[in-house]
Design a protein around this motif. Sequence first.
Motif, PDB file in Angstrom:
ATOM      1  N   GLY A 512       0.829  -1.197   0.000  1.00 39.88           N
ATOM      2  CA  GLY A 512       0.000   0.000   0.000  1.00 39.88           C
ATOM      3  C   GLY A 512       0.864   1.248   0.000  1.00 39.88           C
ATOM      4  N   ILE A 513       0.241   2.351   0.207  1.00 39.26           N
ATOM      5  CA  ILE A 513       0.948   3.628   0.210  1.00 39.26           C
ATOM      6  C   ILE A 513       1.809   3.721   1.470  1.00 39.26           C
ATOM      7  N   LYS A 514       3.047   4.125   1.288  1.00 33.70           N
ATOM      8  CA  LYS A 514       3.953   4.267   2.422  1.00 33.70           C
ATOM      9  C   LYS A 514       3.389   5.280   3.414  1.00 33.70           C
ATOM     10  N   GLN A 515       3.463   4.933   4.678  1.00 32.10           N
ATOM     11  CA  GLN A 515       2.911   5.774   5.731  1.00 32.10           C
ATOM     12  C   GLN A 515       4.022   6.494   6.492  1.00 32.10           C
ATOM     13  N   GLY A 516       3.683   7.607   7.055  1.00 29.00           N
ATOM     14  CA  GLY A 516       4.598   8.343   7.926  1.00 29.00           C
ATOM     15  C   GLY A 516       3.844   8.812   9.155  1.00 29.00           C
ATOM     16  N   THR A 517       4.570   9.029  10.232  1.00 29.44           N
ATOM     17  CA  THR A 517       3.953   9.492  11.478  1.00 29.44           C
ATOM     18  C   THR A 517       4.488  10.872  11.818  1.00 29.44           C
ATOM     19  N   VAL A 518       3.583  11.802  12.014  1.00 28.27           N
ATOM     20  CA  VAL A 518       3.969  13.168  12.360  1.00 28.27           C
ATOM     21  C   VAL A 518       4.590  13.159  13.755  1.00 28.27           C
ATOM     22  N   PRO A 519       5.804  13.759  13.921  1.00 31.89           N
ATOM     23  CA  PRO A 519       6.428  13.775  15.250  1.00 31.89           C
ATOM     24  C   PRO A 519       5.497  14.409  16.281  1.00 31.89           C
ATOM     25  N   THR A 520       5.421  13.787  17.433  1.00 33.55           N
ATOM     26  CA  THR A 520       4.501  14.286  18.467  1.00 33.55           C
ATOM     27  C   THR A 520       4.953  15.612  19.065  1.00 33.55           C
ATOM     28  N   ASP A 521       6.280  15.923  18.999  1.00 35.72           N
ATOM     29  CA  ASP A 521       6.787  17.146  19.623  1.00 35.72           C
ATOM     30  C   ASP A 521       7.047  18.238  18.604  1.00 35.72           C
ATOM     31  N   ILE A 522       6.411  18.132  17.439  1.00 33.91           N
ATOM     32  CA  ILE A 522       6.742  19.067  16.364  1.00 33.91           C
ATOM     33  C   ILE A 522       6.272  20.488  16.665  1.00 33.91           C
ATOM     34  N   LEU A 523       5.286  20.651  17.538  1.00 31.25           N
ATOM     35  CA  LEU A 523       4.809  21.990  17.900  1.00 31.25           C
ATOM     36  C   LEU A 523       5.577  22.579  19.078  1.00 31.25           C
ATOM     37  N   ASP A 524       6.477  21.805  19.653  1.00 33.71           N
ATOM     38  CA  ASP A 524       7.291  22.286  20.773  1.00 33.71           C
ATOM     39  C   ASP A 524       8.529  22.981  20.208  1.00 33.71           C
ATOM     40  N   ALA A 525       8.526  24.310  20.279  1.00 35.81           N
ATOM     41  CA  ALA A 525       9.610  25.091  19.667  1.00 35.81           C
ATOM     42  C   ALA A 525      10.946  24.869  20.350  1.00 35.81           C
ATOM     43  N   THR A 526      10.938  24.265  21.538  1.00 37.80           N
ATOM     44  CA  THR A 526      12.209  24.034  22.232  1.00 37.80           C
ATOM     45  C   THR A 526      12.821  22.686  21.858  1.00 37.80           C
ATOM     46  N   SER A 527      12.040  21.792  21.158  1.00 37.23           N
ATOM     47  CA  SER A 527      12.559  20.474  20.791  1.00 37.23           C
ATOM     48  C   SER A 527      13.312  20.564  19.466  1.00 37.23           C
ATOM     49  N   ALA A 528      14.099  19.515  19.188  1.00 33.03           N
ATOM     50  CA  ALA A 528      14.858  19.497  17.931  1.00 33.03           C
ATOM     51  C   ALA A 528      13.913  19.472  16.734  1.00 33.03           C
ATOM     52  N   ASN A 529      12.818  18.687  16.825  1.00 33.52           N
ATOM     53  CA  ASN A 529      11.859  18.649  15.723  1.00 33.52           C
ATOM     54  C   ASN A 529      11.109  19.966  15.592  1.00 33.52           C
ATOM     55  N   GLY A 530      10.809  20.586  16.727  1.00 36.28           N
ATOM     56  CA  GLY A 530      10.087  21.848  16.693  1.00 36.28           C
ATOM     57  C   GLY A 530      10.914  22.998  16.150  1.00 36.28           C
ATOM     58  N   LYS A 531      12.235  22.958  16.331  1.00 32.92           N
ATOM     59  CA  LYS A 531      13.095  24.025  15.819  1.00 32.92           C
ATOM     60  C   LYS A 531      13.264  23.934  14.306  1.00 32.92           C
ATOM     61  N   ASP A 532      13.100  22.733  13.727  1.00 34.05           N
ATOM     62  CA  ASP A 532      13.273  22.547  12.289  1.00 34.05           C
ATOM     63  C   ASP A 532      12.160  21.633  11.777  1.00 34.05           C
ATOM     64  N   PRO A 533      10.914  22.121  11.779  1.00 35.15           N
ATOM     65  CA  PRO A 533       9.769  21.242  11.522  1.00 35.15           C
ATOM     66  C   PRO A 533       9.705  20.674  10.103  1.00 35.15           C
ATOM     67  N   ILE A 534      10.106  21.431   9.112  1.00 38.66           N
ATOM     68  CA  ILE A 534      10.007  20.926   7.734  1.00 38.66           C
ATOM     69  C   ILE A 534      10.922  19.731   7.538  1.00 38.66           C
ATOM     70  N   ASN A 535      12.151  19.834   7.962  1.00 43.92           N
ATOM     71  CA  ASN A 535      13.064  18.697   7.843  1.00 43.92           C
ATOM     72  C   ASN A 535      12.622  17.537   8.733  1.00 43.92           C
ATOM     73  N   ALA A 536      11.984  17.846   9.859  1.00 46.55           N
ATOM     74  CA  ALA A 536      11.470  16.783  10.726  1.00 46.55           C
ATOM     75  C   ALA A 536      10.379  15.991  10.011  1.00 46.55           C
ATOM     76  N   LEU A 537       9.499  16.685   9.280  1.00 47.64           N
ATOM     77  CA  LEU A 537       8.457  15.998   8.511  1.00 47.64           C
ATOM     78  C   LEU A 537       9.059  15.179   7.377  1.00 47.64           C
ATOM     79  N   LYS A 538      10.096  15.704   6.742  1.00 47.75           N
ATOM     80  CA  LYS A 538      10.753  14.954   5.669  1.00 47.75           C
ATOM     81  C   LYS A 538      11.416  13.700   6.223  1.00 47.75           C
ATOM     82  N   ARG A 539      12.047  13.831   7.376  1.00 46.04           N
ATOM     83  CA  ARG A 539      12.676  12.653   7.986  1.00 46.04           C
ATOM     84  C   ARG A 539      11.626  11.603   8.348  1.00 46.04           C
ATOM     85  N   ALA A 540      10.411  12.057   8.672  1.00 46.13           N
ATOM     86  CA  ALA A 540       9.323  11.125   9.009  1.00 46.13           C
ATOM     87  C   ALA A 540       8.742  10.452   7.772  1.00 46.13           C
TER      88      ALA A 540
END
Length: 732
Positions: A512-540
């Motif tokens: 089927g279509i490859k799935q990805g999971t949105v990082p749970t801390d992506i809205l936390d601006a103090t987290s690594a994913n939150g500081k760089d959300p676009i690349n975090a989504l690409k990594r996911a």
Amino acid sequence: MKKESYRLAMSEAQHAPEGQVIEGRYRVVSRIADGGMATVYQAVDERLGRTVAIKIMHTQLAQGPQRDQFVERFHREARSAAAIANPHIVQVYDTGEFDGLDFLVMEYVHGVNLRYEMNQQVTFSVRETLRIVGETLDGLASAHRAGVVHRDIKPENILLNDRGHVQITDFGLAKAVSQATLSSTGMLLGTAAYLAPEMIQHNQATPQGDLYSVGIMAWEMLAGKVPFTADNPVTLVFKHVHEDVPDITTACPGINAGVAAFLARLTARAVEDRPQDASVAFDELQQLQSNLTIDDWQYRLSAVSPAANDAADTMPGDGTRQMPLPPAPPAPPVRQNDDRTRQFNPENPNKTTVMPAQQADPEATTRLALEKNDVPANNVPASPSNGPVSGGQPKRSGKRAPVIIAVVAAIVLACAGGGGYAWWYFRGPGSYWTMPQPADLTCSDSEPCRISNIKWNAYEELLKFSNIEYEETEAFSDSVKAGNVISTDPENVGSHVSKRHHQKVKVVVSKGIKQGTVPTDILDATSANGKDPINALKRAGFDNIEQTPANDDAYSMDVPQGALLDLSVDPGATLPHNAKITVTLSQGPKPVTMPDVVGKSKDEAQQTLDALKLTVNWTEQFDDKIPQGQVISASAKTGDELHWGDSVNAVVSKGPETVTLPNYVGQKAAAAKAALEKLGFSVKISSQLTLDSSQDKKVASQDPVGGTEVRLRQEDGTPNTVTLKMYSSLFD
């Protein structure tokens, strides 16, 4: 081949028992029918003075390597039928052995089988159909209560005696429910057009499987055809497994809805959706019959009767469609216990089918072919979907299997014995398998037929049935849903798969279509994913990320630049990799220009700076020029670039500094002067007449007078002057 068939026929003729008395009791009168396993004779039981039928095993089976299996089937038929007492079951009276051949003595039925009646009438009325179905269910109910499933219900095994009543025969495939599997020998037995899905798919025979066969039989009686047809038995049985039986109303418009629902229940694909056994089905049928009107009973689909030379056979309440059919071959008066195991004939899908479950037994297949005077099956490779092949080419539509078999036989003969066989085995059709056509794939004759986007579980079983080895891998696909085939190698229907080189078909199955999971801390601006959300989504794993253009709404005092202000999906959500995700990134605090606030009132300046989301720190000081409440100065110059949230220090005027002037009259002048200068005033002293200059003087008056509110400085910053007037007394 003809010589071998002739030899077998002569062997049977030498053992023909006509005129003989078996076991001093059964005098054989005449032959009734021949089957793949036995021949049935009419005989007279001289001890009881009644006509019976005797089934005698074929000589070649009795002398073959699988004798024990066929003998066990004989005995099983005897035990199964003997355990059932019902007028709708052909009774088995006796069993024994004659000249080394096992035999059964059975009830002799005067009449014909249902297949013969189908060939004559083409279609049946609802009344006649439900009567035959009811009597069949009544007989099966007794079998099911005795713990026996028939496993081979079909029109050939439904006898209609001279009174028109049903008698079920051929319990040679029957087994106790607790032991019921499709076959203990690895051979798929039964009739392709009537097999229940679970018999094909799970190798399991159930009472509900008998009901499914009854439902298909009733469907055929009403419609004049079976619900599923195909060019070969493999495709046919896969239709039973993977397709729902069409509603009878599609073939018989206007038929009673209750009748249609009853047939749909009998032929449901899922076992649990059918009645539990024939007793339950019989009760449901009786309930249905009580609600039918005369028109419902008389309904019959109009059809051209071959027996009437294409004259329409109509009844009151007939359907409206005409169904011209080719003339049917005449049937013998009775096909009692005709348990032949046949190869499938595309021209007649009602013949019994034999197919290998894993690897066919070459000896058994050869024997089966010899019985039919055909080329041995293991010498004629077949594609389950395309039928027999010659030279590796798929069977073309419109060509009959016998023609192709004849062509193959001619080729084998032309190749001169051993050399021809060697060519066939090592280079010809015997050296490869042919990629079969999936049941759910439509092909065009004008271009290659690529195997893709078809159900893998069905095609996997088709490969197994075809004895083709395969390797399965999985891959993600945006266009092929999970569980379907993305590709095969070889990729086209009819392509060759080498037997000699042990080639395996490579099958890629879609996850089927490859799935990805949105990082749970992506809205936390103090987290690594939150500081760089676009690349975090690409990594996911997401690759369809859309960023909204920067505008005034993208600025934020609270969210740092580059962090998320808004996200179109929920954190932690699992989505297809190509799902559109819209992100709004913060531009940080908005840049603003420092306004000119000097000279403005404090309130006016506060409103101006608040509108720019600048934080103001206010201080106050005296100013001799700027009136009280006006801004004296700010820490940022007018025109400076600031950002939302920046702090500005501003000074507001308290106005000129004033003092309430003390009253120094009567005090010594020197002390008063010192006190006033300390307050910041300039002091001017004037004196009256002085008699003694050394005498200390006192203040006689002051200007301004004591108690007056007086500015300390002038607008130019110079101190204000206080004038003291002094006097001296002669008496001081």
